[in-house]
Design an enzyme around this catalytic site. Structure first.
Site, mmCIF file in Angstrom:
data_model
loop_
_atom_site.group_PDB
_atom_site.id
_atom_site.type_symbol
_atom_site.label_atom_id
_atom_site.label_comp_id
_atom_site.label_asym_id
_atom_site.label_seq_id
_atom_site.Cartn_x
_atom_site.Cartn_y
_atom_site.Cartn_z
ATOM 1 N N ARG A 121 0.725 -1.230 0.068
ATOM 2 C CA ARG A 121 -0.006 -0.006 0.005
ATOM 3 C C ARG A 121 0.915 1.397 -0.206
ATOM 4 O O ARG A 121 2.030 1.315 0.582
ATOM 5 C CB ARG A 121 -0.884 -0.067 1.328
ATOM 6 C CG ARG A 121 -1.769 1.117 1.633
ATOM 7 C CD ARG A 121 -2.750 0.916 0.775
ATOM 8 N NE ARG A 121 -4.192 1.804 0.764
ATOM 9 C CZ ARG A 121 -5.268 1.856 0.221
ATOM 10 N NH1 ARG A 121 -5.177 1.394 -1.234
ATOM 11 N NH2 ARG A 121 -6.143 2.585 0.517
ATOM 12 N N THR A 402 -9.363 0.479 -9.792
ATOM 13 C CA THR A 402 -8.767 -0.366 -9.024
ATOM 14 C C THR A 402 -8.808 -1.717 -9.975
ATOM 15 O O THR A 402 -9.542 -1.957 -10.923
ATOM 16 C CB THR A 402 -9.449 -0.922 -7.624
ATOM 17 O OG1 THR A 402 -9.251 0.223 -7.003
ATOM 18 C CG2 THR A 402 -8.682 -1.705 -6.846
ATOM 19 N N THR A 420 -4.082 -0.909 -7.368
ATOM 20 C CA THR A 420 -4.783 0.304 -7.496
ATOM 21 C C THR A 420 -3.844 1.702 -7.620
ATOM 22 O O THR A 420 -2.706 1.630 -7.145
ATOM 23 C CB THR A 420 -5.963 0.498 -6.410
ATOM 24 O OG1 THR A 420 -6.617 1.516 -7.116
ATOM 25 C CG2 THR A 420 -5.264 1.102 -4.940
ATOM 26 N N ASN A 422 -6.126 4.153 -7.160
ATOM 27 C CA ASN A 422 -7.344 4.736 -6.476
ATOM 28 C C ASN A 422 -8.263 5.308 -7.644
ATOM 29 O O ASN A 422 -8.882 4.357 -8.292
ATOM 30 C CB ASN A 422 -7.059 5.982 -5.442
ATOM 31 C CG ASN A 422 -8.321 6.269 -4.620
ATOM 32 O OD1 ASN A 422 -9.129 5.040 -4.355
ATOM 33 N ND2 ASN A 422 -8.378 7.174 -3.956
ATOM 34 N N ASP A 444 -7.827 8.166 0.474
ATOM 35 C CA ASP A 444 -8.528 6.883 1.288
ATOM 36 C C ASP A 444 -8.081 7.310 2.726
ATOM 37 O O ASP A 444 -8.580 6.671 3.272
ATOM 38 C CB ASP A 444 -7.644 5.713 0.902
ATOM 39 C CG ASP A 444 -8.875 5.307 -0.192
ATOM 40 O OD1 ASP A 444 -9.730 5.443 -0.488
ATOM 41 O OD2 ASP A 444 -8.180 4.283 -0.931
ATOM 42 N N SER A 473 -7.898 0.995 3.334
ATOM 43 C CA SER A 473 -8.313 0.407 2.018
ATOM 44 C C SER A 473 -9.574 -0.324 2.339
ATOM 45 O O SER A 473 -9.654 -0.715 3.624
ATOM 46 C CB SER A 473 -7.103 -0.161 1.518
ATOM 47 O OG SER A 473 -7.416 -0.861 0.516
ATOM 48 N N SER A 474 -10.061 -0.785 1.357
ATOM 49 C CA SER A 474 -11.375 -1.752 1.367
ATOM 50 C C SER A 474 -10.804 -3.039 0.460
ATOM 51 O O SER A 474 -11.483 -4.136 0.476
ATOM 52 C CB SER A 474 -12.639 -1.442 0.786
ATOM 53 O OG SER A 474 -12.911 -0.280 1.441
ATOM 54 N N GLY A 495 -13.745 0.111 -4.834
ATOM 55 C CA GLY A 495 -13.554 1.141 -3.524
ATOM 56 C C GLY A 495 -14.406 0.150 -1.990
ATOM 57 O O GLY A 495 -13.983 -0.999 -1.949
HETATM 58 N N1 GLY Z 1 -8.388 2.891 -3.156
HETATM 59 C C1 GLY Z 1 -9.596 1.970 -3.009
HETATM 60 C C2 GLY Z 1 -9.119 1.002 -1.759
HETATM 61 O O1 GLY Z 1 -7.965 0.805 -1.488
HETATM 62 O O2 GLY Z 1 -9.897 0.699 -1.047
#
Ligand code: GLY
Length: 590
Positions: A121, A402, A420, A422, A444, A473-474, A495
């Site tokens: 990340r 993503t 991603t 984003n 985020d 993040s999701s 997302g």
């Molecule tokens: N950028 C979307 C996520 O990381 O959830």
């Protein structure tokens, strides 16, 4: 809660777990499945493949072919995943790329402690601070976290994937990057999703000369059928091929990123780049009948909330009524709502804040949460205690950025990775001379406590920006095991909807027993506590069901939920791979 009521809920919960642990794995149901997104045989034939040795599902055709080629050259799933990563970076520059980040779960039977999770990340540059998106009055500056250099986190993708490949791959790095280099040099045909993304983001891309030159030459956006060549990106890929991480984080590419960000007024320094740190995390795991599910740990909220949604729903669902029975939808939607309330309260970067994952997915807490779901009434967002009731909520904007791919072999090797930049084209910045699109992952973070992000998700204190912190993040790359072997590998973009789409697909396949294609294609819905709505795909619930859910108190809104599940399963001895029929991805199995 009165003692009697509490006992009933305990009994339901325990019976649910018991039935889970003793039930046989469901075989695909023969019941008719209504409201499939599209089950036309011709579409199904395009996105579903079956084989015996391995399966691949990605959001591109070049990425699937690149992964397949690695197997044909004698490589393993780690080689295939690395090839897919670099290829999809070229093929979906609107969604992912070298200027972004992601998560990856990998399993090989030689790993005695289960799957390993790579966290690459983005990290906030060293000069970041919690007020960086606020004006002098403490108000959020519109778009500052979305467009331009302040939106950019230090990219982690190259470091993460190269380290992963060094540890688990068999083929030389140069071999696995070669398909991506060829795609960047020779060009790819612009397809509808890419053309739409260019058109949508034209205003922002035109602000940066290198972005304009690549995606809107002469100021006109590339259209479907035109060729997109990315020569600078090919050179950057060649540098990585020759020097590994150093080809990106230092040398000419690193210097260009540092110099251009300085020119734009918010330097991402060479020090930020060189100190980027890949983390190995222990995935979140949860037992679930005969299955063990592994998904991404914080700084992703994915694994924690998938475990919560399944844990809360199980025992309250009535599988014999099917996934589209309104009471079953109500249960899953209520579990989603509760999970998102916890997301806003507790989740953040575990290197900075304490995230009580074990408690959040523990049976005692889930039993309590399950007991709070009212079977006869949807709760309002404001019913949840502990939050001031005056936030300003915006609905999630349309976005399915993503990307995700899944790879699974008969020998039990599995890779799932969600990657991603984003938003579409991230910050809209291409660093001149590199072809690298920089992410806008800083969005985020919570720009301010209580403010909503691109996906309408509410930010809590734990997720405020700080130097070197990773934004919440999701993304939910997920593996499900049975008898110590991975039997389902899946994930998706979109997302906050990622975790609810993954949870629904797992529930469809393993609780309702739909086959893999139907599990992926079935109509989807999404509840994320705030905005206080039950979103359902554009096709919508049929009238009767719409009325029944409205009577339960749900405020229903139809919209594109955006998920594009990429799933591969090992079912008995057969491998099935499905790329979501909603998207433009592809699958392959041998
Ligand atoms: N950028 C979307 C996520 O990381 O959830």
């Amino acid at each position: 809660m009165k003692l009697q009521k509490k006992l009933i809920f305990c009994l339901v919960f325990i019976l649910g777990l018991y039935s889970c642990t003793t039930s046989r794995p469901p075989s695909p149901t023969t019941q008719a499945v209504p409201w499939i997104f599209s089950a036309e045989p011709s579409l199904r034939g395009k996105v579903e493949r079956s084989g015996q040795k391995y399966g691949i599902a990605t959001q591109g055709s070049g990425a699937t072919q690149a992964a397949r080629k690695m197997f044909e050259l004698g490589g393993n799933a780690a080689d295939a995943a690395t090839a897919a990563t670099f290829a999809i970076s070229v093929e979906r520059p609107q969604s992912t790329g070298l200027g972004g980040g992601g998560f990856l779960l990998y399993y090989h039977p030689s790993l005695k402690n289960g799957p390993v999770a790579f966290d690459f990340r983005e990290m906030a540059p060293a000069r970041s601070h919690e007020k960086m998106f606020l004006d002098a009055k403490g108000e959020v500056v519109p778009d500052k976290s979305l467009v331009g250099i302040h939106a950019v986190g230090v990219p982690g993708l190259v470091s993460g994937i190269v380290k992963f490949h060094r540890r688990f791959g068999n083929l030389p790095l140069a071999v696995v990057i070669a398909p991506a280099i060829a795609m960047a040099e020779e060009g790819i045909m612009v397809y509808p999703e890419l053309a739409e993304a260019i058109e949508e983001e034209a205003e922002h891309l035109l602000m940066f000369p290198a972005s304009k030159e690549i995606f809107l030459p002469g100021g006109i956006g590339l259209k479907v059928g035109q060729l997109l060549k990315q020569r600078d990106l090919a050179m950057t890929l060649r540098a990585i091929s020759a020097k590994g991480e150093a080809g990106f984080y230092s040398g000419s590419v690193g210097h260009k990123i540092a110099a251009y960000s300085k020119k734009l007024g918010w330097p991402i320094t060479l020090d930020d780049l060189r100190r980027y740190l890949v983390k190995e995390r222990t995935p979140v795991s949860t037992r679930f009948g005969d299955y063990t599910l592994y998904s991404m740990a914080p700084p992703s909220s994915g694994g924690t909330h998938i475990a919560q949604i399944i844990g809360m729903s199980h025992g309250l669902l009535r599988p014999e009524k099917g996934p589209m029975w309104e009471q079953n939808i109500h249960v899953v939607a209520s579990a989603m709502q509760t999970a998102f309330f916890d997301r806003a309260r507790y989740l953040g970067d575990p290197d900075f804040v304490k995230v009580p994952v074990a408690t959040l997915i523990g049976p005692k807490y889930l039993q309590d949460l399950q007991g709070r779901i009212k079977l006869d009434k949807a709760r309002k967002g404001d019913d949840f205690a502990g939050w001031p009731d005056a936030f300003h909520f915006e609905g999630p904007k349309e976005s399915d950025q993503t990307t995700h791919f899944s790879i699974l072999t008969k020998d039990g090797e599995a890779v799932v990775s969600t990657q991603t930049i984003n938003g579409h084209f991230g910050s809209a910045i291409v660093v001149p001379g590199t072809g690298v699109v920089l992410n806008n992952e800083m969005d985020d973070f919570a720009t301010k406590v209580g403010a909503s992000n691109l996906f309408g998700a509410i930010g809590g204190e734990n997720n405020l920006p700080e130097a070197k912190k990773r934004p919440l993040s999701s993304m939910s790359p997920t593996l499900v095991f049975k008898n110590s072997l991975p039997v389902l590998a899946l994930g998706t973009p979109s997302g906050t909807r990622i975790l609810t789409c993954v949870a629904q697909t797992v529930i469809n396949r393993l609780i309702y027993g739909l086959d893999l294609y139907d599990s992926v294609a079935l109509l989807r819905y999404h509840q994320q506590w705030m905005p206080d709505k039950l979103f359902v795909e554009e096709r919508g619930f049929p009238k009767n069901q719409h009325e029944a859910l409205t009577a339960l108190g749900h405020v229903i809104e139809t919209k594109d939920i955006g998920c594009r599940i990429q799933a591969v399963e090992l079912n008995e001895k057969k491998i099935n791979a499905v790329s979501d029929p909603r998207g433009e991805g592809s699958s392959y199995a041998l």
